[in-house]
Design a protein around this motif. Structure first.
Motif, mmCIF file in Angstrom:
data_model
loop_
_atom_site.group_PDB
_atom_site.id
_atom_site.type_symbol
_atom_site.label_atom_id
_atom_site.label_comp_id
_atom_site.label_asym_id
_atom_site.label_seq_id
_atom_site.Cartn_x
_atom_site.Cartn_y
_atom_site.Cartn_z
ATOM 1 N N SER A 51 0.832 -1.206 0.000
ATOM 2 C CA SER A 51 0.000 0.000 0.000
ATOM 3 C C SER A 51 0.862 1.250 0.000
ATOM 4 O O SER A 51 1.998 1.239 0.490
ATOM 5 C CB SER A 51 -0.902 0.028 1.237
ATOM 6 O OG SER A 51 -1.782 -1.073 1.267
ATOM 7 N N ARG A 98 -9.776 -0.945 -4.790
ATOM 8 C CA ARG A 98 -8.404 -0.964 -4.253
ATOM 9 C C ARG A 98 -7.929 0.435 -3.875
ATOM 10 O O ARG A 98 -7.157 0.580 -2.929
ATOM 11 C CB ARG A 98 -7.443 -1.555 -5.281
ATOM 12 C CG ARG A 98 -7.763 -2.976 -5.710
ATOM 13 C CD ARG A 98 -6.668 -3.556 -6.599
ATOM 14 N NE ARG A 98 -6.515 -2.814 -7.848
ATOM 15 C CZ ARG A 98 -5.383 -2.235 -8.234
ATOM 16 N NH1 ARG A 98 -4.301 -2.293 -7.473
ATOM 17 N NH2 ARG A 98 -5.315 -1.582 -9.393
ATOM 18 N N ASP A 105 -3.435 -3.055 -2.116
ATOM 19 C CA ASP A 105 -3.323 -4.217 -3.012
ATOM 20 C C ASP A 105 -2.711 -3.797 -4.359
ATOM 21 O O ASP A 105 -3.243 -4.106 -5.432
ATOM 22 C CB ASP A 105 -4.704 -4.853 -3.235
ATOM 23 C CG ASP A 105 -4.629 -6.186 -3.950
ATOM 24 O OD1 ASP A 105 -5.627 -6.577 -4.583
ATOM 25 O OD2 ASP A 105 -3.550 -6.818 -3.914
#
Length: 124
Positions: free
Chosen positions: A17, A67, A85
Motif C-alpha cells: 500500500s 483498491r 493491493d
C-alpha cells in the motif's frame, strides 16, 4: 493561480500500500474538483479517480475500483489517494489535477491545474 504538489510516491512490492498526497495552494480549494491521473512509461495519461467539491462524491476507473480510495480534506487543502493491493500494472507517475467547474470529468483537457507528478513503482 493554483499550485499542486504531490508527495508519497515510492517503491513497494505487489500487494502493498501507499498513500499519495496532493497539497494545493489557494483559498478556494473547497470549490475545486480534484482528481488523480497516472501515466505509465510509453502509455498515455489515464484517469484514476475524482472527488467532488465536498469530497462526498467520488468516481474511479474500473482498474482501481475497490483498491484505491480518493479523499479530500478541504480544511487542509489536500487530496489523498490511498492505494491498497498494489499491482505491477499500477506502476506509473501519478498526477493530481484540479478543475474549477463542479462538473465531474475523466477528460484530461478539462482540468485547469496539474501537479508535477510522483513516481509509484510496484514490483512483483
Amino acid at each position: 493561480q493554483v499550485q499542486l504538489v504531490e508527495s508519497g510516491g515510492g517503491s513497494v512490492q505487489a500487494g502493498g500500500s501507499l498513500r499519495l498526497s496532493c497539497a494545493a495552494s489557494g483559498r478556494t480549494f473547497s470549490r475545486y474538483l480534484m482528481a488523480w491521473f497516472r501515466q505509465a512509461p510509453g502509455k498515455e495519461r489515464e484517469f484514476v479517480a475524482v472527488a467532488s467539491w465536498s469530497g462526498g462524491s467520488t468516481h474511479y476507473a474500473d482498474s482501481v475500483k475497490g483498491r484505491f480510495t480518493i479523499s479530500k480534506d478541504n480544511a487542509k487543502n489536500t487530496v489523498y489517494l490511498q492505494m491498497n493491493d498494489l499491482k505491477p500494472e499500477d506502476t506509473a507517475v501519478y498526477y493530481c489535477a484540479a478543475r474549477i467547474s463542479p462538473t465531474g470529468t475523466v477528460i484530461i483537457s478539462n482540468y485547469d491545474y496539474w501537479g508535477q507528478g510522483t513516481q509509484v513503482t510496484v514490483s512483483s
